[in-house]
Write a protein that holds these residues in place. Structure first.
Motif, mmCIF file in Angstrom:
data_model
loop_
_atom_site.group_PDB
_atom_site.id
_atom_site.type_symbol
_atom_site.label_atom_id
_atom_site.label_comp_id
_atom_site.label_asym_id
_atom_site.label_seq_id
_atom_site.Cartn_x
_atom_site.Cartn_y
_atom_site.Cartn_z
ATOM 1 N N THR A 1 1.026 -1.517 -0.007
ATOM 2 C CA THR A 1 -0.342 -0.424 -0.017
ATOM 3 C C THR A 1 0.584 1.308 0.122
ATOM 4 O O THR A 1 1.929 1.209 0.800
ATOM 5 C CB THR A 1 -0.393 0.123 1.317
ATOM 6 O OG1 THR A 1 -1.936 -1.133 1.221
ATOM 7 C CG2 THR A 1 -1.521 1.060 1.522
ATOM 8 N N ASP B 1 2.488 4.867 0.822
ATOM 9 C CA ASP B 1 1.619 6.237 2.021
ATOM 10 C C ASP B 1 1.713 7.089 1.125
ATOM 11 O O ASP B 1 1.218 7.877 0.100
ATOM 12 C CB ASP B 1 3.375 6.404 2.648
ATOM 13 C CG ASP B 1 4.824 6.750 1.972
ATOM 14 O OD1 ASP B 1 4.327 6.822 0.626
ATOM 15 O OD2 ASP B 1 5.876 6.935 2.064
ATOM 16 N N VAL C 1 -5.688 -6.053 6.771
ATOM 17 C CA VAL C 1 -4.508 -5.383 6.774
ATOM 18 C C VAL C 1 -3.713 -6.713 6.896
ATOM 19 O O VAL C 1 -3.691 -7.597 8.059
ATOM 20 C CB VAL C 1 -4.116 -4.715 8.268
ATOM 21 C CG1 VAL C 1 -2.675 -3.835 8.509
ATOM 22 C CG2 VAL C 1 -5.177 -3.420 8.430
ATOM 23 N N VAL D 1 -5.269 0.056 13.691
ATOM 24 C CA VAL D 1 -5.802 0.889 12.675
ATOM 25 C C VAL D 1 -6.811 2.176 13.177
ATOM 26 O O VAL D 1 -8.179 2.700 13.362
ATOM 27 C CB VAL D 1 -7.273 0.237 11.649
ATOM 28 C CG1 VAL D 1 -7.375 1.581 11.255
ATOM 29 C CG2 VAL D 1 -6.419 -1.495 11.063
ATOM 30 N N TYR E 1 -5.303 7.777 7.426
ATOM 31 C CA TYR E 1 -4.782 6.401 7.926
ATOM 32 C C TYR E 1 -3.510 6.315 8.449
ATOM 33 O O TYR E 1 -3.005 6.706 8.514
ATOM 34 C CB TYR E 1 -4.986 5.456 7.237
ATOM 35 C CG TYR E 1 -6.235 4.535 6.824
ATOM 36 C CD1 TYR E 1 -6.521 3.127 6.931
ATOM 37 C CD2 TYR E 1 -7.531 4.784 5.748
ATOM 38 C CE1 TYR E 1 -7.805 2.772 6.790
ATOM 39 C CE2 TYR E 1 -8.738 4.886 5.487
ATOM 40 C CZ TYR E 1 -8.925 3.125 5.775
ATOM 41 O OH TYR E 1 -9.611 3.008 5.826
ATOM 42 N N THR F 1 -1.025 6.631 5.328
ATOM 43 C CA THR F 1 -2.047 6.513 4.161
ATOM 44 C C THR F 1 -2.495 7.193 3.788
ATOM 45 O O THR F 1 -3.105 8.175 5.349
ATOM 46 C CB THR F 1 -1.339 5.145 3.437
ATOM 47 O OG1 THR F 1 -1.723 5.389 1.771
ATOM 48 C CG2 THR F 1 -2.899 4.220 3.688
ATOM 49 N N CYS G 1 -6.871 7.275 1.797
ATOM 50 C CA CYS G 1 -8.175 6.373 0.950
ATOM 51 C C CYS G 1 -8.692 7.748 0.215
ATOM 52 O O CYS G 1 -9.811 8.495 1.034
ATOM 53 C CB CYS G 1 -9.085 5.493 2.159
ATOM 54 S SG CYS G 1 -10.517 4.983 1.027
ATOM 55 N N LEU H 1 -4.439 3.826 -3.787
ATOM 56 C CA LEU H 1 -5.377 4.833 -2.493
ATOM 57 C C LEU H 1 -7.518 5.135 -3.256
ATOM 58 O O LEU H 1 -7.391 5.774 -2.383
ATOM 59 C CB LEU H 1 -4.486 5.657 -2.474
ATOM 60 C CG LEU H 1 -3.231 5.507 -1.667
ATOM 61 C CD1 LEU H 1 -2.564 6.576 -1.170
ATOM 62 C CD2 LEU H 1 -3.144 4.189 -1.179
ATOM 63 N N ASN I 1 -8.303 -2.344 1.250
ATOM 64 C CA ASN I 1 -6.948 -3.264 2.110
ATOM 65 C C ASN I 1 -5.847 -2.884 1.828
ATOM 66 O O ASN I 1 -5.381 -1.479 1.168
ATOM 67 C CB ASN I 1 -7.428 -4.565 1.541
ATOM 68 C CG ASN I 1 -8.207 -5.408 1.219
ATOM 69 O OD1 ASN I 1 -8.881 -5.410 2.893
ATOM 70 N ND2 ASN I 1 -9.812 -5.600 0.086
ATOM 71 N N ILE I 2 -5.267 -3.092 3.367
ATOM 72 C CA ILE I 2 -4.009 -2.694 3.333
ATOM 73 C C ILE I 2 -3.353 -3.599 3.397
ATOM 74 O O ILE I 2 -3.150 -4.590 3.825
ATOM 75 C CB ILE I 2 -3.806 -1.915 4.768
ATOM 76 C CG1 ILE I 2 -4.927 -0.710 4.319
ATOM 77 C CG2 ILE I 2 -2.599 -1.366 5.113
ATOM 78 C CD1 ILE I 2 -5.722 0.174 6.186
#
Length: 302
Positions: A33, A35, A68, A82, A142, A154, A156, A175, A191-192
């Motif tokens: 994922t 950043d 995750v 999270v 996040y 990160t 979303c 993202l 999803n990460i």
């Protein structure tokens, strides 16, 4: 799926799209994922909760879930923190800005919260769809921290946002997620994948399983910032751990979900369910799991 079921069941909002997190990840190349910037509006000690927005908060309700996972895109990361925060419907950030909202309880941490992933690495939360902040697309912030202290910051974003152009999309790979609409609001899956290696263990590496459930004394105790609570299960099952004042009045829940066997840790930062700091004094940590009920006294000093 009703909103209560979404939160209670783990928060498998992916059921709304018919895609399980594991299946989603296995169906594509394994990419970490990306950043993104922390931004100026992160605050420490967000309360643990899965409903971030007050019930009267203006805006469209939104339900986000996901998994995750380690860098093999298959191994779930259990007990990852999270941490999520975002602007309100008008693009205003609580804590740092004066925001007109439906926050009738005057929760200082409205539109903010953190949660722990379950044994399948899954998380989920309910809030409102953020408004545009300046010229930026709508987004959730996040900050993910794994039990191995691997950290990812990160954001979303959402497909169809008028402020997302091709250059933005190229600069924020993975993202931007689609949203689906239902009678309750919007549903999305984010999803990460963390840059953390999957742990391949042998029999010698297995963590001992307790012979019976337990609730240990918190550490530190007394505390003035946060305290860590250790509990364990001899077999997987539902666990309820709540905080009560010394008179028995409920303050907040730290967990209300299924946990696998073994030892686990939770953190309490001295806040009630609405994110308000509670006064100094003695409190009780109460755990219920199957036939087991235990309690420990903790002391908050400011």
């Amino acid at each position: 799926m009703k909103r209560r079921q979404f939160i209670k069941l783990g928060l498998l909002g992916t059921a709304a799209t018919g895609i399980a997190p594991g299946a989603f990840l296995k169906g594509r190349d394994c990419d970490l994922t990306s950043d993104d910037i922390l931004g100026p509006y992160w605050s420490q000690n967000h309360p643990y909760r899965t409903v971030l927005a007050h019930g009267d908060e203006p805006g469209t309700r939104i339900f986000i879930s996901g998994a995750v996972q380690a860098n093999d895109c298959e191994t779930p990361l259990h007990n990852a923190i999270v941490d999520v925060w975002h602007a309100n419907d008008s693009g205003c950030y609580t804590v740092f800005q004066e925001c007109n909202s439906g926050n009738s309880e005057e929760d200082p941490y409205n539109l903010r919260g953190q949660m722990l992933t379950n044994e399948n690495g899954e998380y989920a939360f309910e809030s409102i769809w953020p408004g545009h902040y300046g010229s930026r697309p709508k987004h959730f912030h996040y900050k993910i921290t794994t039990p191995e202290n691997q950290e990812l910051v990160t954001q979303c974003y959402f497909e169809g946002d008028a402020q997302i152009n091709q250059q933005w999309e190229d600069n924020h790979p993975g993202l931007i997620i689609p949203l689906e609409s239902s009678g309750d609001g919007l549903y999305g899956v984010f999803n990460i994948v963390m840059n953390e290696e999957a742990q391949v263990g042998t029999g010698e590496d297995l963590i001992p399983v307790p012979e019976q459930p337990f609730l240990n004394h918190s550490y530190p105790n007394p505390f003035n910032n946060s305290t860590q609570i250790e509990f364990g299960l001899s077999r997987s099952g539902h666990v309820s751990i709540g905080i009560y004042d010394i008179s028995g009045r409920w303050i907040t829940n730290l967990t209300e979900q299924n946990w696998p066997s073994g030892s686990h840790y939770l953190k309490w930062s001295g806040q009630d369910y609405y994110g308000n700091m509670v006064p100094s004094g003695s409190y009780l940590v109460v755990m219920k799991a199957a036939e087991f009920t235990g309690s420990k006294k903790i002391l908050l000093l400011k």
